[in-house]
Design a protein around this motif. Sequence first.
Motif: not given
Length: 117
Positions: A1-4, A6-18, A22-25, A45-50
């Motif tokens: 993971m590159r960074r997390i 955290r702001g003033h909302s109830g959410r956080a941004l997770v930023h990772a690079v493989d 390739l970047e994932y946010k 760890v991300l699992t996804w499909s289209l």
Amino acid sequence: MRRILRGHSGRALVHAVDDAGLEYKIEVPLEAVQGVDLEQDHVLVLTWSLQASPSAATPPANPAPTPRRATPSDVDRAFMELMAGTRASTAVTAEVDPTSQASGPQGLAELLGIKRA
């Protein structure tokens, strides 16, 4: 993971690079990253499909015909035909309906508020 972030909302941004760069946010609930220390090694760890959307997969039963759009040459021709005819008045006020699909000299006359004989 590159960074997390955290702001003033109830959410956080997770930023990772493989390994390929390739970047994932992703946004996650703040509680999901509570206590995560970036000094320690963590792996995102991300699992996804289209998949096709159920509404996009089934076409409408009777699709509405697409209205023909007037080309610039159609508008020019209609204007020239209108100007070749008689004018009802020199002062013209027009209330144009943006959904109108008027075409030809009569349609243009209606858009301009001109009554043709």
